[in-house]
Design an enzyme around this catalytic site. Structure first.
Site, short mmCIF file in Angstrom:
data_model
loop_
_atom_site.label_atom_id
_atom_site.label_comp_id
_atom_site.label_asym_id
_atom_site.label_seq_id
_atom_site.Cartn_x
_atom_site.Cartn_y
_atom_site.Cartn_z
N SER A 52 0.81 -1.22 0.00
CA SER A 52 0.00 0.00 0.00
C SER A 52 0.85 1.27 0.00
CB SER A 52 -0.95 0.00 1.21
OG SER A 52 -0.21 -0.15 2.40
N HIS A 53 2.18 1.15 0.11
CA HIS A 53 3.00 2.37 0.19
C HIS A 53 4.18 2.40 -0.76
CE1 HIS A 53 0.42 2.88 3.60
NE2 HIS A 53 0.65 4.18 3.45
N ASP A 193 -4.75 0.09 2.19
CA ASP A 193 -5.21 -1.30 2.18
C ASP A 193 -6.70 -1.37 1.90
OD1 ASP A 193 -3.00 -3.01 2.56
OD2 ASP A 193 -2.80 -2.29 4.62
P1 NDP Z 1 0.19 -3.57 9.86
O1 NDP Z 1 -1.06 -3.71 10.67
O2 NDP Z 1 0.37 -4.45 8.70
O3 NDP Z 1 1.44 -3.81 10.82
C1 NDP Z 1 1.65 -2.98 11.92
C2 NDP Z 1 2.87 -3.44 12.68
O4 NDP Z 1 2.54 -4.64 13.39
C3 NDP Z 1 4.05 -3.79 11.77
O5 NDP Z 1 5.22 -3.32 12.35
C4 NDP Z 1 4.03 -5.31 11.72
O6 NDP Z 1 5.30 -5.90 11.54
C5 NDP Z 1 3.48 -5.65 13.09
N1 NDP Z 1 2.80 -6.94 13.09
C6 NDP Z 1 1.89 -7.39 12.19
N2 NDP Z 1 1.49 -8.63 12.53
C7 NDP Z 1 2.19 -8.96 13.64
C8 NDP Z 1 2.22 -10.13 14.46
N3 NDP Z 1 1.48 -11.21 14.19
N4 NDP Z 1 3.03 -10.13 15.53
C9 NDP Z 1 3.79 -9.04 15.83
N5 NDP Z 1 3.83 -7.93 15.07
C10 NDP Z 1 3.01 -7.89 14.01
O7 NDP Z 1 0.43 -2.05 9.42
P2 NDP Z 1 -0.66 -0.98 8.97
O8 NDP Z 1 -1.51 -1.60 7.93
O9 NDP Z 1 -1.32 -0.39 10.15
O10 NDP Z 1 0.25 0.16 8.33
C11 NDP Z 1 0.83 -0.06 7.06
C12 NDP Z 1 1.75 1.07 6.68
O11 NDP Z 1 1.02 2.19 6.29
C13 NDP Z 1 2.73 1.56 7.72
O12 NDP Z 1 4.02 1.43 7.16
C14 NDP Z 1 2.39 3.03 7.91
O13 NDP Z 1 3.50 3.88 8.14
C15 NDP Z 1 1.76 3.36 6.59
N6 NDP Z 1 0.87 4.51 6.66
C16 NDP Z 1 1.31 5.72 6.17
C17 NDP Z 1 0.48 6.82 6.20
C18 NDP Z 1 0.95 8.16 5.75
O14 NDP Z 1 0.20 9.11 5.82
N7 NDP Z 1 2.15 8.33 5.27
C19 NDP Z 1 -0.89 6.72 6.71
C20 NDP Z 1 -1.21 5.44 7.26
C21 NDP Z 1 -0.36 4.37 7.20
P3 NDP Z 1 5.65 -6.73 10.16
O15 NDP Z 1 5.91 -5.65 9.16
O16 NDP Z 1 6.83 -7.54 10.51
O17 NDP Z 1 4.44 -7.56 9.85
#
Ligand code: NDP
Length: 338
Positions: A52-53, A193
């Site tokens: 998504s990014h 997403d």
């Molecule tokens: P996710 O919900 O996919 O993941 C959030 C965090 O939780 C990650 O660090 C992930 O690590 C961790 N995680 C996921 N599953 C597990 C697990 N089972 N156990 C432990 N840790 C876990 O992220 P989001 O969908 O909330 O966000 C996605 C991206 O969107 C981010 O990079 C965010 O910066 C970006 N974003 C940017 C915006 C902007 O304005 N620029 C606005 C909103 C979001 P891992 O990667 O290892 O799975």
């Protein structure tokens, strides 16, 4: 979110992705410094599987260059106003170059003083946040970053959007190893997403959003027309509020609703600030900090079923195979290169 990509895809190497986006940014008015910084950000997202990014954001970047909202030749300026406060004026550009210019001064201040803050103003953030926090962790520092964006999320209990999806990221350094990195939207699901889920005809899990009448829905198109919801009820809502205050109130940048009202609606990012904090565990805890934490991570690893945040993305990073890119998105991006 892991998507069931059902639309056709095409395999691209990371080098191909880099060539393509470099061409797109150059052709659409970015100078070399901004092209290079933006390209690094997009390629890193594709490399780490952050669908998504990465490429998904390229049409939005280009829309904002073409509308004239964002300055493709921005020349961000770093100023240290107080010993522990670094400011970057982003010159109305995309944030990656401002981040790359501000991080060295932030890291240097945190290593000297134990803690420091970087306030990035007048920029447009459209990416994941872990590149900035991991850049600090690579230097032995704890890093925390947050940005607000456009008003698409209702506060807990509310029926209308006010907050952005307000991501918050942090990285904890592990000398000689990948840091522990958590990078998350404070919405139950990231906006990108939900857009991808709409494109792929997926149904959302319950709790991601409400429709335009404030009613719960699992249809991504209805959520996009209504409001996203924070993760974790009132707790996630409070974190989204905190991000508004840190990335808006604390550094005199617009709150998400103000940024949305001022935006030209070109489909790219809205103006927003970014606050990045750096902290030196060595200065706060002394020489033993790393071994103390490693022992804790060993005990964490011994818990069946648990994994550290960031581990999935770091594993993906080691895979240099081709990446599957949505064919329609690829056609759209290739058209932008001409
Ligand atoms: P996710 O919900 O996919 O993941 C959030 C965090 O939780 C990650 O660090 C992930 O690590 C961790 N995680 C996921 N599953 C597990 C697990 N089972 N156990 C432990 N840790 C876990 O992220 P989001 O969908 O909330 O966000 C996605 C991206 O969107 C981010 O990079 C965010 O910066 C970006 N974003 C940017 C915006 C902007 O304005 N620029 C606005 C909103 C979001 P891992 O990667 O290892 O799975």
């Amino acid at each position: 979110m892991a998507h069931n990509i059902s639309t056709p895809t095409q395999a691209l190497s990371l080098a191909d992705i880099e060539r393509l986006v470099t061409r797109v940014f150059r052709v659409n008015g970015c100078d070399e410094a901004n092209t290079a910084a933006l390209t690094r950000t997009v390629v890193a997202a594709e490399r780490d599987g952050a669908l998504s990014h990465g490429l998904f954001r390229v049409p939005g970047y280009v829309a904002s260059l073409r509308s004239g909202k964002v300055n493709g030749a921005a020349d961000p300026q770093v100023a240290a106003s107080l010993p522990a406060v670094v400011r970057v004026d982003g010159d109305n550009g995309f944030t990656p170059l401002a981040i790359e210019r501000g991080i060295p001064a932030l890291a240097s201040a945190a290593k000297k003083l134990g803690v420091a803050a970087l306030a990035i103003r007048r920029t447009y953030h459209f990416a994941a946040l872990w590149p900035e926090t991991e850049a600090l962790a690579d230097q032995g520092l704890f890093g925390l970053a947050c940005v607000n964006n456009m008003p698409v999320m209702a506060p807990f209990g509310g029926d209308a959007p006010l907050f952005g999806t307000n991501p918050l990221a942090w990285s904890w350094p592990r000398p000689g190893k990948a840091p522990v990195t958590c990078d998350m939207a404070t919405s139950a699901m990231a906006y990108g997403d939900i857009q991808i889920a709409a494109r792929e005809g997926e149904t959302l899990p319950p709790g991601c959003g409400i429709d335009a009448d404030g009613q719960p829905t699992t249809d991504p198109a209805e959520v996009l027309a209504g409001s996203l919801l924070p993760f974790g009820g009132h707790k996630g809502s409070a974190m989204a509020l905190l991000v508004e205050l840190l990335a808006g109130g604390a550094i005199a940048e617009p709150f998400s609703d103000e940024a949305g009202a001022a935006d030209n609606g070109d489909g790219g990012p809205v103006r927003g600030g970014e606050l990045i904090l750096a902290l030196s565990p060595e200065m706060l805890a002394g020489d033993e900090w790393a071994s103390h934490c490693e022992a804790f991570f060993q005990r964490f690893a011994a818990i069946q079923g648990a994994r550290l945040p960031g581990a999935a993305r770091h594993k993906m990073r080691l895979d240099d195979a081709t990446r599957e890119v949505n064919s329609r998105l690829l056609d759209e991006i290739e058209a932008l290169a001409h």
